[in-house]
Enzyme design. Structure first.
Site, mmCIF file in Angstrom:
data_model
loop_
_atom_site.group_PDB
_atom_site.id
_atom_site.type_symbol
_atom_site.label_atom_id
_atom_site.label_comp_id
_atom_site.label_asym_id
_atom_site.label_seq_id
_atom_site.Cartn_x
_atom_site.Cartn_y
_atom_site.Cartn_z
ATOM 1 N N ARG A 124 -9.787 -7.129 10.436
ATOM 2 C CA ARG A 124 -9.849 -7.112 12.151
ATOM 3 C C ARG A 124 -10.088 -8.952 12.201
ATOM 4 O O ARG A 124 -9.518 -9.488 13.241
ATOM 5 C CB ARG A 124 -11.131 -6.636 12.771
ATOM 6 C CG ARG A 124 -10.770 -5.175 13.083
ATOM 7 C CD ARG A 124 -11.884 -4.328 13.256
ATOM 8 N NE ARG A 124 -12.848 -4.428 12.275
ATOM 9 C CZ ARG A 124 -13.989 -3.606 12.324
ATOM 10 N NH1 ARG A 124 -14.454 -3.265 13.529
ATOM 11 N NH2 ARG A 124 -14.668 -3.773 11.490
ATOM 12 N N GLN A 136 0.839 -1.115 0.057
ATOM 13 C CA GLN A 136 0.155 -0.089 -0.110
ATOM 14 C C GLN A 136 0.982 1.421 -0.142
ATOM 15 O O GLN A 136 1.836 1.543 0.907
ATOM 16 C CB GLN A 136 -1.017 0.107 1.151
ATOM 17 C CG GLN A 136 -1.842 1.199 1.110
ATOM 18 C CD GLN A 136 -2.665 1.259 2.585
ATOM 19 O OE1 GLN A 136 -2.044 1.506 3.650
ATOM 20 N NE2 GLN A 136 -3.879 1.074 2.581
ATOM 21 N N TYR A 143 -6.214 11.072 3.847
ATOM 22 C CA TYR A 143 -4.638 10.870 3.572
ATOM 23 C C TYR A 143 -4.787 12.177 2.560
ATOM 24 O O TYR A 143 -5.395 12.573 1.943
ATOM 25 C CB TYR A 143 -4.235 9.615 3.248
ATOM 26 C CG TYR A 143 -4.068 8.781 4.519
ATOM 27 C CD1 TYR A 143 -4.756 8.725 5.465
ATOM 28 C CD2 TYR A 143 -2.678 8.014 4.510
ATOM 29 C CE1 TYR A 143 -4.513 7.866 6.688
ATOM 30 C CE2 TYR A 143 -2.337 7.303 5.550
ATOM 31 C CZ TYR A 143 -3.365 7.111 6.585
ATOM 32 O OH TYR A 143 -2.905 6.385 7.699
#
Length: 407
Positions: free
Chosen positions: A344, A98, A168
Site C-alpha cells: 500500500r 505471482q 486460494y
C-alpha cells in the site's frame, strides 16, 4: 547490520536492494492480457527504487482466476509479458510473476468455469457449488504451475512467487476447515500439505537454478478451524527440507473469510458495497461487518507471528505487513529477515524508496485507510494520488487536497 539498500542474492539472482514490491492485484488487464497501463504501473514502481516488483495475479489456468479479466499464463500472453519485463529491467529492477490458482476465491460466474475447492463447498461469488478435483486433476494442476513458471521464464521474469496464501486453492488444501478430504490429500497435516509440496517441487524442477522461486505462505488463516501458526510452521519446515524454494514471504488472512487480517487499518465496508454488483451488494451489507473485520494498524503488524518462523527456519524469509519506513526495514534486517515486501505504501508513493534514500527520516504518506481495496475493480490505486484521480482531488477540501499531493 545488513544494509537495506545494498545488493542481495535471492537464489540465483541478485536484487539491487532488499525491498520487494508485494503482489497487489492491479485490475489493469480487461482482456486477460498485459496492457500499457499495467506496464506503466510496474515501470513506475521499478523507477521508484524497489529491488523487485511482483506482477499479480498470473493464474495457471483460466478457471484459476478470481474473474475472467485476470491474466492467465498461455502463449497469447507472452508478447505483453515480455514487454512488461523489459520495461521493469530498463528501470534497474527485477520482475517477479505471482503464479497460482484462485480455487475457492475464483468467480465461476465470471470465468464461466467451475471454481475448485478441496471439499464440497458453495461459492458465494459464483452462486453455485464448487468442483472438487480428483487426484488426476490435482496432478494436472501441479503440472499447470510448472508450465506457468516455464512461461514466466520465457517472458523474461527473474523470479516466480507461488501463491500458497489467503485460502486460494493451495492454501485451501492446507486448511482443516476447508479441506475435509479422506484421500491422500486430506486428513493429516502431512496429507493436507502434499499438494503445496508437490507444486513447489514441480516449479523448482521447472525453473530452479535459473529463476528465483519464492512462495507466499499463510502463517494463519485467522478463522476458527483454519490453518494455525503451529501447523504452518510444520508446513514451512517441510518446504524448507524439500529445498525447492529460495525464500518464503509470510502472510496471513483469508480472501474468502477474513481478508483484513492481511491488511490491518480501516475496513472500507461502505465503499466495497458500492462497487459490488446488485445481489452481492445486498449480501455484503448483511455480512460485511463480519467479513471485513477491523485490526488496528501498527508498523510491522505481522512481525510477532513471523518471528516464530525466523526462529525455526534457516531459509531466507520476506517480512510483509506494515513496512513503510527505514526504521522498520532495519528492524526486520536486524531480526534476521533477508527481505521486506511493501504494497500500500508504494501505491500511495511509488517513489517512496527514492525519497527514503535521499532522506532517512522520510515517512510514508499512506494512512492505511484501505480505500485502495475497493479500487481493484477499476484499476488498483491510492484514491489520494491526485495525478491519478483529479476528480477526487477537486472534491477535497483545500487542506486535505494539499496534504494529499504526491511527494
Amino acid at each position: 547490520m545488513t544494509e537495506v539498500f545494498a545488493p542481495a542474492a535471492l537464489g540465483p539472482i541478485t536484487l539491487r536492494n532488499r525491498v520487494i514490491k508485494a503482489a497487489t492485484f492491479e485490475g489493469r488487464t480487461p482482456d486477460a492480457l498485459v496492457t500499457d497501463d499495467l506496464i506503466a504501473f510496474h515501470r513506475e514502481t521499478a523507477a521508484g527504487g524497489v529491488g523487485m516488483t511482483t506482477v499479480a495475479y498470473c493464474a495457471v489456468a483460466p478457471g484459476g482466476r478470481t474473474d475472467r479479466h485476470q491474466i492467465w499464463m498461455r502463449q497469447e500472453a507472452l508478447p505483453g509479458l515480455r514487454k512488461l519485463t523489459d520495461a521493469v529491467h530498463a528501470e534497474g529492477a527485477a520482475a517477479c510473476a505471482q503464479i497460482g490458482h484462485a480455487g475457492p476465491v475464483a468467480n465461476a460466474a465470471s470465468n464461466r468455469l467451475p471454481a475448485l475447492a478441496p471439499s464440497r463447498m458453495f461459492s458465494p461469488l459464483g452462486m453455485r457449488p464448487m468442483k472438487v478435483p480428483g487426484e488426476s486433476e490435482i496432478r494436472g494442476l501441479v503440472a499447470a504451475h510448472a508450465d506457468a513458471a516455464k512461461l514466466a521464464e520465457q517472458a523474461g521474469f527473474d523470479a516466480v512467487e507461488i501463491h500458497f496464501g489467503h485460502n486460494y486453492l493451495a492454501s485451501s488444501f492446507l486448511s482443516p476447515l476447508l479441506n475435509r478430504r479422506t484421500d491422500r490429500y486430506g486428513g493429516s497435516a502431512a496429507n493436507r500439505a502434499r499438494f503445496v509440496r508437490e507444486i513447489a517441487r514441480a516449479v523448482g524442477e521447472a525453473v530452479g537454478g535459473r529463476l528465483a522461486v519464492t512462495a507466499k505462505l499463510n502463517m494463519e488463516d485467522g478463522v476458527r478451524g483454519g490453518l494455525t501458526v503451529p501447523e504452518s510452521l510444520q508446513v514451512a519446515a517441510w518446504l524448507e527440507a524439500d529445498g525447492a524454494l529460495d525464500a518464503l514471504e509470510l502472510t496471513a488472512g483469508s480472501s474468502l473469510l477474513n481478508p483484513m487480517l492481511l491488511f490491518h487499518g480501516d475496513a472500507p465496508r461502505r465503499e466495497f458495497a458500492k462497487v459490488l454488483p446488485g445481489p452481492a451488494r445486498w449480501g455484503f451489507r448483511l455480512v460485511g461487518r463480519g467479513f471485513l473485520r477491523e485490526y488496528p494498524y501498527h508498523e510491522a503488524y505481522l512481525l510477532e507471528r513471523a518471528r516464530q518462523f525466523r526462529r525455526e527456519l534457516s531459509m531466507p524469509l520476506i517480512l510483509l505487513g506494515g513496512i513503510t519506513n527505514l526504521d522498520t526495514m532495519r528492524q526486520a534486517m536486524a531480526e534476521g529477515f533477508e527481505f521486506v515486501a511493501m504494497a500500500r505504501a508504494l501505491l500511495r508513493e511509488p517513489n517512496l524508496l527514492r525519497r527514503i534514500q535521499s532522506d532517512e527520516a522520510t515517512r510514508s504518506a499512506c494512512t492505511h485507510c484501505n480505500l485502495c481495496m475497493p479500487s481493484i475493480y477499476t484499476g488498483t490505486k491510492c484514491v489520494f494520488r491526485l495525478d491519478q484521480r483529479p476528480e477526487v482531488a477537486a472534491a477535497l477540501p483545500d487542506p486535505v487536497r494539499t496534504a494529499a499531493k504526491p511527494h
